[in-house]
Design a protein around this motif. Sequence first.
Motif, mmCIF file in Angstrom:
data_model
loop_
_atom_site.group_PDB
_atom_site.id
_atom_site.type_symbol
_atom_site.label_atom_id
_atom_site.label_comp_id
_atom_site.label_asym_id
_atom_site.label_seq_id
_atom_site.Cartn_x
_atom_site.Cartn_y
_atom_site.Cartn_z
ATOM 1 N N ARG A 201 -14.603 42.292 19.952
ATOM 2 C CA ARG A 201 -13.310 42.849 19.569
ATOM 3 C C ARG A 201 -13.381 44.351 19.337
ATOM 4 N NH1 ARG A 201 -8.804 40.626 16.983
ATOM 5 N NH2 ARG A 201 -9.845 38.628 16.788
ATOM 6 N N ALA A 202 -12.352 45.028 19.783
ATOM 7 C CA ALA A 202 -12.214 46.465 19.537
ATOM 8 C C ALA A 202 -11.739 46.707 18.111
ATOM 9 C CB ALA A 202 -11.221 47.066 20.530
ATOM 10 N N SER A 203 -11.988 47.900 17.609
ATOM 11 C CA SER A 203 -11.447 48.359 16.322
ATOM 12 C C SER A 203 -10.436 49.454 16.625
ATOM 13 C CB SER A 203 -12.565 48.906 15.437
ATOM 14 O OG SER A 203 -13.439 47.874 15.058
ATOM 15 N N PHE A 204 -9.496 49.675 15.725
ATOM 16 C CA PHE A 204 -8.426 50.633 15.980
ATOM 17 C C PHE A 204 -8.069 51.390 14.711
ATOM 18 C CE2 PHE A 204 -6.453 46.977 14.205
ATOM 19 C CZ PHE A 204 -5.395 47.461 13.457
ATOM 20 N N ALA A 205 -7.376 52.493 14.898
ATOM 21 C CA ALA A 205 -6.850 53.248 13.760
ATOM 22 C C ALA A 205 -5.677 54.099 14.232
ATOM 23 C CB ALA A 205 -7.928 54.145 13.157
ATOM 24 N N LEU A 206 -4.797 54.383 13.285
ATOM 25 C CA LEU A 206 -3.759 55.377 13.506
ATOM 26 C C LEU A 206 -4.254 56.677 12.885
ATOM 27 C CD1 LEU A 206 -0.563 53.306 12.644
ATOM 28 C CD2 LEU A 206 -1.518 53.816 14.899
ATOM 29 N N VAL A 207 -3.986 57.781 13.536
ATOM 30 C CA VAL A 207 -4.382 59.092 13.033
ATOM 31 C C VAL A 207 -3.246 59.615 12.161
ATOM 32 C CG1 VAL A 207 -5.098 61.425 13.676
ATOM 33 C CG2 VAL A 207 -5.743 59.480 15.131
#
Length: 128
Positions: free
Chosen positions: A56-62
């Motif tokens: 699974r990928a990880s994500f974030a909003l900047v």
Amino acid sequence: MMCRQFWNATVLLLVLSVGGCSSSERPELAPVRGTVTLDGQPLYPGRIVFIPTEGRASFALVDESGEYEMLYLRDIQGAALGEHAVRITNGSGDPPANTLPARYNAQTTLSALVEPGENTFDFALTSN
């Protein structure tokens, strides 16, 4: 263009899914944070995805100051240990109106090696 929008929407849906992985199925994670700038200014709005070789990928909003903190799942912070391709997009909307060069997303040249313990990755992007 349509392919890029499809990919962005697919990745976002994948990483935002709440579908679970029990803690016994979850890989070892480490905290990942940093900043993203474009031509010396915070990249806002922005999205960043860490894509491991497997899993699974990880994500974030900047945020407005250009800072991000990776999420493995909606309420679980971090990214899997190991090598990741990094894709960054900017803009708002769904899919976002991305204006960054393809070398930062669809044809990314960005990568990060997530190791045990705290990880900080700062990305200084340029528009040309």
